[in-house]
Motif scaffolding. Sequence first.
Motif, PDB file in Angstrom:
ATOM      1  N   VAL A   1       0.493  -1.324   0.014  1.00  0.00           N
ATOM      2  CA  VAL A   1      -0.410   0.109   0.436  1.00  0.00           C
ATOM      3  C   VAL A   1       1.295   1.434   0.181  1.00  0.00           C
ATOM      4  O   VAL A   1       0.516   2.335  -0.820  1.00  0.00           O
ATOM      5  CB  VAL A   1      -0.829  -0.095   0.940  1.00  0.00           C
ATOM      6  CG1 VAL A   1      -1.123   1.012   0.992  1.00  0.00           C
ATOM      7  CG2 VAL A   1      -1.825  -1.292   1.202  1.00  0.00           C
ATOM      8  N   TRP A   2       1.930   1.275   1.017  1.00  0.00           N
ATOM      9  CA  TRP A   2       3.026   2.341   0.777  1.00  0.00           C
ATOM     10  C   TRP A   2       4.397   1.999  -0.502  1.00  0.00           C
ATOM     11  O   TRP A   2       4.542   3.235  -0.940  1.00  0.00           O
ATOM     12  CB  TRP A   2       3.296   2.274   2.223  1.00  0.00           C
ATOM     13  CG  TRP A   2       4.315   3.179   2.637  1.00  0.00           C
ATOM     14  CD1 TRP A   2       5.611   3.075   2.825  1.00  0.00           C
ATOM     15  CD2 TRP A   2       4.639   5.266   2.608  1.00  0.00           C
ATOM     16  NE1 TRP A   2       6.421   4.430   2.746  1.00  0.00           N
ATOM     17  CE2 TRP A   2       5.358   5.539   2.256  1.00  0.00           C
ATOM     18  CE3 TRP A   2       3.164   5.834   1.782  1.00  0.00           C
ATOM     19  CZ2 TRP A   2       5.867   6.814   2.270  1.00  0.00           C
ATOM     20  CZ3 TRP A   2       3.182   7.308   2.250  1.00  0.00           C
ATOM     21  CH2 TRP A   2       4.618   7.677   2.415  1.00  0.00           C
ATOM     22  N   LEU A   3       4.824   1.005  -0.022  1.00  0.00           N
ATOM     23  CA  LEU A   3       6.339   0.998  -0.311  1.00  0.00           C
ATOM     24  C   LEU A   3       6.069   1.169  -1.892  1.00  0.00           C
ATOM     25  O   LEU A   3       4.942  -0.424  -2.290  1.00  0.00           O
ATOM     26  CB  LEU A   3       6.978   0.052  -0.234  1.00  0.00           C
ATOM     27  CG  LEU A   3       7.308   0.167   1.323  1.00  0.00           C
ATOM     28  CD1 LEU A   3       8.385  -0.970   2.179  1.00  0.00           C
ATOM     29  CD2 LEU A   3       8.069   1.747   1.602  1.00  0.00           C
ATOM     30  N   GLY A   4       6.206   1.209  -3.266  1.00  0.00           N
ATOM     31  CA  GLY A   4       6.300   0.898  -4.442  1.00  0.00           C
ATOM     32  C   GLY A   4       4.578   1.473  -5.411  1.00  0.00           C
ATOM     33  O   GLY A   4       4.071   1.068  -5.899  1.00  0.00           O
ATOM     34  N   ASN A   5       3.961   2.473  -4.365  1.00  0.00           N
ATOM     35  CA  ASN A   5       2.507   2.408  -4.920  1.00  0.00           C
ATOM     36  C   ASN A   5       1.916   4.163  -4.312  1.00  0.00           C
ATOM     37  O   ASN A   5       2.834   5.241  -4.250  1.00  0.00           O
ATOM     38  CB  ASN A   5       1.570   1.624  -3.634  1.00  0.00           C
ATOM     39  CG  ASN A   5       0.246   1.759  -4.306  1.00  0.00           C
ATOM     40  OD1 ASN A   5      -0.481   2.940  -4.932  1.00  0.00           O
ATOM     41  ND2 ASN A   5      -0.453   0.702  -4.145  1.00  0.00           N
ATOM     42  N   ALA A   6       1.744   4.180  -2.499  1.00  0.00           N
ATOM     43  CA  ALA A   6       1.357   5.325  -2.613  1.00  0.00           C
ATOM     44  C   ALA A   6       2.807   6.648  -2.351  1.00  0.00           C
ATOM     45  O   ALA A   6       2.737   8.113  -2.558  1.00  0.00           O
ATOM     46  CB  ALA A   6       0.832   6.094  -1.188  1.00  0.00           C
ATOM     47  N   GLN A   7       3.652   6.152  -1.614  1.00  0.00           N
ATOM     48  CA  GLN A   7       4.986   6.534  -1.331  1.00  0.00           C
ATOM     49  C   GLN A   7       5.255   7.349  -2.609  1.00  0.00           C
ATOM     50  O   GLN A   7       5.802   8.510  -2.667  1.00  0.00           O
ATOM     51  CB  GLN A   7       6.251   5.289  -0.757  1.00  0.00           C
ATOM     52  CG  GLN A   7       7.163   6.908  -0.438  1.00  0.00           C
ATOM     53  CD  GLN A   7       8.619   5.250   0.133  1.00  0.00           C
ATOM     54  OE1 GLN A   7       8.040   4.797  -0.820  1.00  0.00           O
ATOM     55  NE2 GLN A   7       9.304   6.151   1.198  1.00  0.00           N
ATOM     56  N   GLU A   8       5.240   6.575  -3.823  1.00  0.00           N
ATOM     57  CA  GLU A   8       5.730   7.461  -4.708  1.00  0.00           C
ATOM     58  C   GLU A   8       4.764   8.095  -5.860  1.00  0.00           C
ATOM     59  O   GLU A   8       5.575   8.845  -6.070  1.00  0.00           O
ATOM     60  CB  GLU A   8       5.896   6.099  -5.741  1.00  0.00           C
ATOM     61  CG  GLU A   8       7.475   5.037  -5.745  1.00  0.00           C
ATOM     62  CD  GLU A   8       7.044   3.631  -6.995  1.00  0.00           C
ATOM     63  OE1 GLU A   8       6.499   3.916  -7.910  1.00  0.00           O
ATOM     64  OE2 GLU A   8       8.092   2.871  -6.535  1.00  0.00           O
ATOM     65  N   LEU A   9       3.226   8.222  -5.658  1.00  0.00           N
ATOM     66  CA  LEU A   9       2.698   9.211  -6.060  1.00  0.00           C
ATOM     67  C   LEU A   9       2.898  10.512  -5.297  1.00  0.00           C
ATOM     68  O   LEU A   9       2.610  11.356  -5.759  1.00  0.00           O
ATOM     69  CB  LEU A   9       1.511   8.117  -5.359  1.00  0.00           C
ATOM     70  CG  LEU A   9       0.757   7.243  -6.169  1.00  0.00           C
ATOM     71  CD1 LEU A   9      -0.992   6.478  -5.653  1.00  0.00           C
ATOM     72  CD2 LEU A   9       0.510   7.714  -8.219  1.00  0.00           C
ATOM     73  N   ILE A  10       3.293  10.640  -3.716  1.00  0.00           N
ATOM     74  CA  ILE A  10       3.407  11.920  -2.944  1.00  0.00           C
ATOM     75  C   ILE A  10       4.913  12.264  -4.128  1.00  0.00           C
ATOM     76  O   ILE A  10       4.821  13.099  -3.882  1.00  0.00           O
ATOM     77  CB  ILE A  10       2.751  10.974  -1.352  1.00  0.00           C
ATOM     78  CG1 ILE A  10       1.660  10.595  -1.490  1.00  0.00           C
ATOM     79  CG2 ILE A  10       3.322  12.462  -0.439  1.00  0.00           C
ATOM     80  CD1 ILE A  10       2.550  10.398   0.402  1.00  0.00           C
TER      81      ILE A  10
END
Length: 719
Positions: free
Chosen positions: A459-468
């Motif tokens: 959900v975070w790594l490789g996902n939301a973190q990159e979007l932010i």
Amino acid sequence: LGEKLGKPVVATCDVHFMDPEDELYRRVLQGAQGYGDADMQAPLYFRTTEEMLEEFSYLGEEKAYEVVVTNTNKIANMIDKVIPLKSGSYPPSIENCEQDLSDMCHEFAHKVYGEKLPKVVEERMERELSCILGYGFAVMYMIAHKLVKKSNEAGYLVGSRGSVGSSFAAFLAGITEVNALCPHYVCPNCKHSIFFENGEYNIGIDMPDKDCPHCGTRMKKDGFNIPFETFLGFKGDKVPDIDLNFSGEYQATAHKYVEELFGEGYVFKAGTIGTIADKTAVGFYGRKYYENKGIIPTQAELKRVSKGLIDVKNTTGQHPGGVIVCPKTWDIHDFCPVQHPADKKDSGIVTTHFDFHSIHDNLLKLDILGHDDPSTIRMLEDLTGIDAKEIPLDDPKTMSIFSGTDALGITPEQINSKVGTFGVPEFGTSFTRQMLLDTLPTTFYELVLIAGLSHGTDVWLGNAQELIKAGTATLSEVVAVRDDIMTYLILKGLEPGMAFKIMEFVRKGRAAKEGMPPDFEQAMVENNVPAWYIDSCKKIKYMFPKAHAAAYVMMAYRIAYCKVYYPLAYYAAYFSIRANAFSYELMCQGKDKLEYYIRDYKKRSDSLSNKEQDTLKDMRLVQEMYARGYEFLPIDLYKSKATKFHIVDGKLLPPFSTIEGMGDKAADAVEMAAADGPYLSLDDFRQRTKVSKTVIDFMADLGLFGDLPTSNQLSLFDF
């Protein structure tokens, strides 16, 4: 002989493994446990009908067919259809619980929202109650209500886990502090309320302060905007799973109370089945088998033999907080056998023989888990005199430590961290502190999202973190908790049933595994859901419920508040309850010595044991405490407690349990012995406390005995 006695003869192959080559795994399992004949494996594999006929061909074709096929089917046909597990749900009963639950919810709703309930309150409450009462879930709510009430009366808050906070009825019944309604103001005086149902705010806590337009009283801000479907399903027929976090100090009392409610012999610990893990298969069974044979195996060989051992049943145990309740109209053996865990007959604990997942549709399971947060908050209340429930959850100074250190009166360089969340539950690890730096949260809602992101998978790594980082989305816009998918999609215009299905599909990881179904994706595209949002959903393997995240952050925020405003009480509570490897020798000898040990541990960071890693974590918090200008007193033989720190003259007095080698029982003995008056000598201390000579010598080296003589005896030559 069968013909002589008039009994049918049936052939069997005594199956212990599937294929002939699988004998290797049984051989390794038995050999590692010391069976001398492990290498003499009988061919106990599963044979086909043809193979069985071949085995018994010596009887002749006709007789072989009779024992292998005819009689086998004959016996099978004589047996009635048997279901090993009783079908249907069999919850325990509490007299009049349906009416009591309904009355309780209505009473509390009127207490908070006034005599005439706002439409949004009444509709949500009645909708939930009709499902809860209609499907027979009232007893679960009442049990949870009674458990929480009992704990609160004993002075311990209870945290809710999972999605129970999605239920507004659970809030009204006092089971959870999370109010699932949409964000709203409500006046505690005249009960006037203002609701925001169209997504104007994410959660109530973050709304600006407001005085009541009718009476001028400061209004309360509440509402986490969580659909009840997350908990009870779209039709309200999903069996609720109410998981509660009790103080570890109170957990045993809560378990005992369930037995008082339903009677001895009807309450059992939930059994678990322990299986052989990957590392155990390689490191113990595989290696031990070859060592017993005098062979040094290669790593490849160990991996080869371990493949057939992984997940083989190893032992039985008990769930850390699971309790199974059998209704009094039935016997537990109607549902499953019971046993002592690991077959230890001297154990006073009785568990279900089947693990809970096999009978979760039949019997009620309560998750009465032990947790540090309620214990920490109880100690903070005792030390400060404040009521934790009155702590403002929008305090700006407290919020600032999630993005900086100024509120603690220190610089990032002093603690080697740009945020001040060491020791704050959910936000103190290096992983979550990095998340805080990446997002710099300023609202309670963002903290809830970070808790959701940190507990999810992909959900975070490789996902939301990159979007932010790319500026594609802000923290409050990314997919972080499962419930927000449904509320977001409904606000975008999707039909609620479709929004619910998409949420369930994504949060279970099916979109990542199977791809997003075309009708789901089309519905999102037609309602202008951004492409990045849809792509993000396709990566998620597991999502955290918003209610769980909200409940955890509420507890964490209260503790963070005390860290800012009651620092000594905070450090006393943390070191007493949460510190796993606190060392008086390393941490209480002053700032300079502590810094020396921190540097030493960091040099050896790649080779630290698990205990040393815990010690370093505790040292970082002690470093922060010193940086804020607070100190420890030396351990006092008469004033120190057994296991808890306490505040004396503006400093922290460590307990006896922080001495290396001093266990909790020995520490209790030392505290009790001090009540009998001053020690005459080290011999007197040893006799009264029963502490080992090694620990006493260590205490002497630390200077804890002062000028206490070694022996009670006086020498004539001293005169």
